[in-house]
Design a protein around this motif. Structure first.
Motif, PDB file in Angstrom:
ATOM      1  N   LEU A 185       3.069  -3.522 -13.110  1.00 46.46           N
ATOM      2  CA  LEU A 185       4.861  -2.817 -13.446  1.00 46.46           C
ATOM      3  C   LEU A 185       5.555  -4.217 -14.046  1.00 46.46           C
ATOM      4  CD1 LEU A 185       6.025  -1.128 -10.388  1.00 46.46           C
ATOM      5  CD2 LEU A 185       5.605  -0.585 -12.683  1.00 46.46           C
ATOM      6  N   GLY A 186       5.380  -5.614 -13.763  1.00 48.44           N
ATOM      7  CA  GLY A 186       5.521  -6.584 -13.941  1.00 48.44           C
ATOM      8  C   GLY A 186       5.932  -7.245 -13.076  1.00 48.44           C
ATOM      9  N   PRO A 187       6.372  -8.794 -13.467  1.00 43.62           N
ATOM     10  CA  PRO A 187       6.967  -9.163 -12.254  1.00 43.62           C
ATOM     11  C   PRO A 187       8.303  -8.781 -11.542  1.00 43.62           C
ATOM     12  CG  PRO A 187       7.059 -11.093 -14.651  1.00 43.62           C
ATOM     13  CD  PRO A 187       6.701  -9.128 -14.718  1.00 43.62           C
ATOM     14  N   ASP A 188       9.606  -7.940 -12.399  1.00 44.82           N
ATOM     15  CA  ASP A 188      10.096  -7.667 -11.437  1.00 44.82           C
ATOM     16  C   ASP A 188      10.260  -6.546 -10.715  1.00 44.82           C
ATOM     17  OD1 ASP A 188      11.716  -9.962 -13.443  1.00 44.82           O
ATOM     18  OD2 ASP A 188      11.526  -9.204 -15.089  1.00 44.82           O
ATOM     19  N   ALA A 189       8.882  -6.008 -11.208  1.00 41.76           N
ATOM     20  CA  ALA A 189       8.852  -5.106  -9.802  1.00 41.76           C
ATOM     21  C   ALA A 189       9.809  -5.933  -8.542  1.00 41.76           C
ATOM     22  CB  ALA A 189       7.713  -4.819  -9.640  1.00 41.76           C
ATOM     23  N   LEU A 190      10.495  -4.174  -8.158  1.00 40.55           N
ATOM     24  CA  LEU A 190      10.968  -4.233  -6.809  1.00 40.55           C
ATOM     25  C   LEU A 190      10.653  -3.698  -5.414  1.00 40.55           C
ATOM     26  CD1 LEU A 190      13.806  -4.830  -5.294  1.00 40.55           C
ATOM     27  CD2 LEU A 190      14.429  -2.113  -5.755  1.00 40.55           C
ATOM     28  N   ILE A 191      10.092  -4.882  -4.305  1.00 39.99           N
ATOM     29  CA  ILE A 191       9.582  -3.807  -3.241  1.00 39.99           C
ATOM     30  C   ILE A 191      10.039  -3.133  -2.770  1.00 39.99           C
ATOM     31  CG2 ILE A 191       7.476  -4.559  -1.636  1.00 39.99           C
ATOM     32  CD1 ILE A 191       6.451  -5.521  -4.350  1.00 39.99           C
ATOM     33  N   LEU A 192       9.795  -2.031  -1.915  1.00 42.95           N
ATOM     34  CA  LEU A 192      10.713  -0.760  -1.467  1.00 42.95           C
ATOM     35  C   LEU A 192      10.304  -1.218  -0.378  1.00 42.95           C
ATOM     36  CD1 LEU A 192      10.624   2.140  -3.775  1.00 42.95           C
ATOM     37  CD2 LEU A 192      12.273   0.286  -3.978  1.00 42.95           C
ATOM     38  N   SER A 193       8.684  -0.526  -0.042  1.00 44.37           N
ATOM     39  CA  SER A 193       8.025  -0.750   1.477  1.00 44.37           C
ATOM     40  C   SER A 193       6.848  -1.370   1.063  1.00 44.37           C
ATOM     41  CB  SER A 193       8.635   0.497   2.037  1.00 44.37           C
ATOM     42  OG  SER A 193       7.447   1.367   1.437  1.00 44.37           O
ATOM     43  N   THR A 194       6.817  -1.954   2.808  1.00 49.45           N
ATOM     44  CA  THR A 194       4.936  -1.648   2.766  1.00 49.45           C
ATOM     45  C   THR A 194       5.086  -1.426   4.378  1.00 49.45           C
ATOM     46  OG1 THR A 194       5.704  -4.415   3.766  1.00 49.45           O
ATOM     47  CG2 THR A 194       5.303  -4.362   1.250  1.00 49.45           C
ATOM     48  N   ARG A 195       3.811  -1.431   4.627  1.00 51.69           N
ATOM     49  CA  ARG A 195       3.250  -1.216   5.672  1.00 51.69           C
ATOM     50  C   ARG A 195       1.587  -0.762   5.361  1.00 51.69           C
ATOM     51  NH1 ARG A 195       2.568   6.004   5.741  1.00 51.69           N
ATOM     52  NH2 ARG A 195       1.738   6.375   3.889  1.00 51.69           N
ATOM     53  N   THR A 196       0.868  -0.579   6.231  1.00 54.28           N
ATOM     54  CA  THR A 196      -0.606  -0.299   6.664  1.00 54.28           C
ATOM     55  C   THR A 196      -1.318   0.823   7.264  1.00 54.28           C
ATOM     56  OG1 THR A 196      -0.877  -2.835   7.133  1.00 54.28           O
ATOM     57  CG2 THR A 196      -2.632  -1.287   7.960  1.00 54.28           C
ATOM     58  N   VAL A 197      -2.452   1.195   6.472  1.00 53.99           N
ATOM     59  CA  VAL A 197      -2.825   3.054   6.793  1.00 53.99           C
ATOM     60  C   VAL A 197      -4.254   2.882   7.499  1.00 53.99           C
ATOM     61  CG1 VAL A 197      -0.798   3.971   5.557  1.00 53.99           C
ATOM     62  CG2 VAL A 197      -3.298   3.405   4.613  1.00 53.99           C
ATOM     63  N   ARG A 198      -4.199   4.317   7.185  1.00 57.71           N
ATOM     64  CA  ARG A 198      -6.099   4.598   7.984  1.00 57.71           C
ATOM     65  C   ARG A 198      -6.166   5.811   6.740  1.00 57.71           C
ATOM     66  NH1 ARG A 198      -5.039   1.300  12.714  1.00 57.71           N
ATOM     67  NH2 ARG A 198      -7.186   0.010  12.846  1.00 57.71           N
ATOM     68  N   LYS A 199      -6.932   6.010   6.361  1.00 56.14           N
ATOM     69  CA  LYS A 199      -7.286   7.591   5.396  1.00 56.14           C
ATOM     70  C   LYS A 199      -8.636   7.752   5.608  1.00 56.14           C
ATOM     71  CE  LYS A 199      -3.631   7.264   1.872  1.00 56.14           C
ATOM     72  NZ  LYS A 199      -3.494   7.568   0.731  1.00 56.14           N
ATOM     73  N   ASN A 200      -8.807   9.424   5.316  1.00 55.40           N
ATOM     74  CA  ASN A 200     -10.120   9.643   5.371  1.00 55.40           C
ATOM     75  C   ASN A 200     -10.404  10.222   6.616  1.00 55.40           C
ATOM     76  OD1 ASN A 200      -9.885   9.583   2.000  1.00 55.40           O
ATOM     77  ND2 ASN A 200     -11.391   7.834   2.840  1.00 55.40           N
ATOM     78  N   GLY A 201      -9.893  10.622   7.144  1.00 58.14           N
ATOM     79  CA  GLY A 201     -10.082  11.071   8.259  1.00 58.14           C
ATOM     80  C   GLY A 201     -10.567  10.277   9.732  1.00 58.14           C
ATOM     81  N   LEU A 202     -10.462   8.923   9.443  1.00 59.75           N
ATOM     82  CA  LEU A 202     -11.458   7.998  10.317  1.00 59.75           C
ATOM     83  C   LEU A 202     -11.122   7.557  11.681  1.00 59.75           C
ATOM     84  CD1 LEU A 202     -14.608   6.553   7.592  1.00 59.75           C
ATOM     85  CD2 LEU A 202     -14.313   8.455   9.463  1.00 59.75           C
ATOM     86  N   GLY A 203      -9.975   7.728  11.631  1.00 63.05           N
ATOM     87  CA  GLY A 203      -8.734   7.367  12.609  1.00 63.05           C
ATOM     88  C   GLY A 203      -8.902   5.512  13.446  1.00 63.05           C
ATOM     89  N   MET A 204      -8.686   5.144  14.127  1.00 64.38           N
ATOM     90  CA  MET A 204      -9.091   3.934  14.619  1.00 64.38           C
ATOM     91  C   MET A 204     -10.811   3.088  13.815  1.00 64.38           C
ATOM     92  SD  MET A 204     -10.055   4.013  18.270  1.00 64.38           S
ATOM     93  CE  MET A 204     -10.566   2.596  18.488  1.00 64.38           C
ATOM     94  N   PHE A 205     -11.011   3.956  13.722  1.00 64.21           N
ATOM     95  CA  PHE A 205     -12.779   3.156  12.903  1.00 64.21           C
ATOM     96  C   PHE A 205     -12.480   3.229  11.370  1.00 64.21           C
ATOM     97  CE2 PHE A 205     -13.814   5.912  16.818  1.00 64.21           C
ATOM     98  CZ  PHE A 205     -14.084   5.334  17.249  1.00 64.21           C
ATOM     99  N   ARG A 206     -12.241   3.292  10.876  1.00 69.27           N
ATOM    100  CA  ARG A 206     -11.591   2.759   9.891  1.00 69.27           C
ATOM    101  C   ARG A 206     -11.112   1.975   9.505  1.00 69.27           C
ATOM    102  NH1 ARG A 206     -12.451   4.893   3.998  1.00 69.27           N
ATOM    103  NH2 ARG A 206     -11.071   3.854   2.579  1.00 69.27           N
ATOM    104  N   LYS A 207     -11.809   0.612   8.215  1.00 72.55           N
ATOM    105  CA  LYS A 207     -10.705  -0.350   8.080  1.00 72.55           C
ATOM    106  C   LYS A 207      -9.618  -0.394   7.572  1.00 72.55           C
ATOM    107  CE  LYS A 207     -10.887  -5.020   5.468  1.00 72.55           C
ATOM    108  NZ  LYS A 207     -11.481  -5.028   4.060  1.00 72.55           N
ATOM    109  N   PRO A 208      -8.255  -0.572   8.273  1.00 75.40           N
ATOM    110  CA  PRO A 208      -6.769  -0.598   7.182  1.00 75.40           C
ATOM    111  C   PRO A 208      -6.881  -0.790   5.761  1.00 75.40           C
ATOM    112  CG  PRO A 208      -7.073  -1.887   8.901  1.00 75.40           C
ATOM    113  CD  PRO A 208      -8.368  -1.773   9.320  1.00 75.40           C
ATOM    114  N   ILE A 209      -5.932  -0.471   5.599  1.00 73.74           N
ATOM    115  CA  ILE A 209      -5.588  -0.998   4.114  1.00 73.74           C
ATOM    116  C   ILE A 209      -3.637  -1.291   4.055  1.00 73.74           C
ATOM    117  CG2 ILE A 209      -7.351   0.498   3.050  1.00 73.74           C
ATOM    118  CD1 ILE A 209      -6.219   2.428   1.904  1.00 73.74           C
ATOM    119  N   CYS A 210      -3.945  -1.963   2.915  1.00 77.23           N
ATOM    120  CA  CYS A 210      -1.951  -1.773   3.138  1.00 77.23           C
ATOM    121  C   CYS A 210      -2.290  -1.453   1.920  1.00 77.23           C
ATOM    122  CB  CYS A 210      -2.189  -3.650   2.319  1.00 77.23           C
ATOM    123  SG  CYS A 210      -3.000  -4.703   3.087  1.00 77.23           S
ATOM    124  N   GLU A 211      -0.684  -0.258   1.642  1.00 78.57           N
ATOM    125  CA  GLU A 211      -0.148   0.725   0.765  1.00 78.57           C
ATOM    126  C   GLU A 211       1.926  -0.379   0.504  1.00 78.57           C
ATOM    127  OE1 GLU A 211       0.403   4.754   1.383  1.00 78.57           O
ATOM    128  OE2 GLU A 211       2.280   4.303   2.041  1.00 78.57           O
TER     129      GLU A 211
END
Length: 433
Positions: free
Chosen positions: A22-48
């Protein structure tokens, strides 16, 4: 506006993706840490990261996408709809439009507002206030019903409380002003105050109602008439007494048990046993065992209702058995149900509800109502030495129709235990002691 969601293992990598797409002028609306693919707490979190840019053409140029020239010249921008369509094709799951977000918020926002209002009502004890008002209405209806009972059919044991007249003249209200002010100063309110006002109206002249000393003398006697007590704790030949103390946390049940036991030993009663089902509070068992060793009394720890029944059989030769219980929150229905298994009607125990005199009337009424699932024998009020007003003793006793058995006004064992006696309680309430 173009809105997209980016994912990466680290926040730095995710921000890099935003800048590249999106380029340097992009506006950050939100950030969070999530786990996907049903592995719950045993999956490494990713940044979204959810980011947006006002001009989709800027996102295309930042990503290195060739921009075709329009017939109008090299400065003409590519129509935003084409870039948005291309972005959707590349990442259909991560791309949202501003219109989609707006439609979602129009539905969600009103629901969130309603949830917040409901939480505020619950946190503000709205339910307890409603129940209190219902209890007061029931008491008023009960009083009105009694006034319509014919004199020849009225029971001689009927309560002496008579409701106040529906209305009084301005002069009559002024005559009662001194009494009403005195009742408010003593913390006497609700049904108890209404009954005392009616007694005064029937027994005192206008001149006496204006005399502070006569008002104090009247209240000392009238309060004693309203108070019901169980009388001194006496063993009955051939019949064992089994008394259990129940109530909220921190009201002093264990210390009160020790005071009652010590007082009975000093009065000459020797065959006493102490039982405790308080296995929740740290050092509760040890505290009661220390009291038992000092007084030479057996102490048993009870873990379940079956053990309680067996312990009662083992101590069938005792004149008095005192049972200590863990403090239970009046709002903890599961704990109260468990307590009912120990001390239900089939057990035959005298269940005394221990209350702190420093608690507000509203909470005390709710506590009595919730512990009422047990067969309650009497009330015990503690911490009278910490009260500026003791009117709550009369308020709760009159409203709940329960007698008082003991009062405590300090930590000393057994000196700071008082057997409930109408005259003494009246002195506590009116401040005449």
């Amino acid at each position: 506006m173009l809105v997209r969601v980016f994912e990466a293992d680290t926040m730095t990598a995710a921000l890099k993706k935003v800048k590249e797409a999106l380029g340097p002028d992009a506006l950050i609306l939100s950030t969070r840490t999530v786990r996907k693919n049903g592995l719950g707490m045993f999956r490494k979190p990713i940044c979204e990261i959810t980011a947006a840019i006002d001009d989709p053409a800027e996102a295309g140029r930042a990503a290195g996408t060739p921009q075709p020239e329009s017939p109008g010249g090299p400065q003409a921008a590519v129509p935003p709809v084409n870039l948005a369509t291309r972005a959707d094709a590349e990442a259909p799951e991560d791309t949202l439009t501003y219109q989609d977000l707006w439609r979602q918020r129009r539905v969600i926002d009103p629901l969130e507002e309603e949830v917040r209002e409901l939480k505020q009502q619950v946190n503000g004890n709205g339910l307890a206030a409603v129940r209190s008002e219902i209890d007061e209405l029931k008491a008023m209806l009960s009083q009105l019903a009694r006034t319509h009972v014919p004199a020849e059919t009225a029971s001689p044991a009927a309560p002496v409380d008579i409701p106040r007249p529906a209305s009084r003249s301005g002069a009559e209200v002024q005559e009662m002003a001194l009494l009403q002010g005195t009742l408010a100063r003593l913390g006497i309110s609700g049904e108890a105050a209404a009954q005392l006002e009616q007694f005064a109206w029937e027994q005192l002249s206008p001149r006496q109602l204006a005399d502070p000393q006569r008002i104090e003398e009247f209240l000392a006697g009238a309060v004693a008439q309203l108070i019901r007590v169980t009388g001194p704790l006496q063993s009955r030949p051939g019949r064992q007494r089994c008394i259990a103390l129940v109530g909220p946390t921190g009201v002093g049940k264990t210390t009160t048990i020790a005071k009652i036991a010590a007082g009975q030993r000093m009065a000459g009663l020797q065959r006493i046993a102490l039982l405790t089902i308080d296995t929740y509070r740290i050092a509760a068992v040890e505290q009661l065992k220390v009291y038992g060793e000092i007084m030479g009394l057996p102490v048993e720890v009870i873990l379940n209702p079956e053990q309680l029944q067996q312990a009662l059989l083992r101590h069938a030769d005792k004149d008095l058995i005192l049972i200590d219980t863990a403090g239970r929150s009046p709002r903890d229905e599961a704990s109260l149900a468990e307590l009912e298994l120990f001390l239900g009607p089939e057990r035959g125990t005298e269940n005394c509800l221990v209350l702190s005199a420093t608690t507000r009337d509203l909470e005390l009424r709710e506590t009595v109502r919730r512990f009422g699932r047990l067969p309650l024998h009497s009330l015990i009020f503690t911490k009278l030495d910490e009260c500026e007003q003791c009117g709550t003793l009369l308020n709760i006793a009159v409203q709940q129709r329960l007698p008082l058995s003991f009062l405590t006004n300090g930590q000393r064992v057994p000196e700071d235990l008082l057997v409930a006696e109408p005259g003494a309680i009246a002195q506590f309430i009116t401040g005449a002691q």
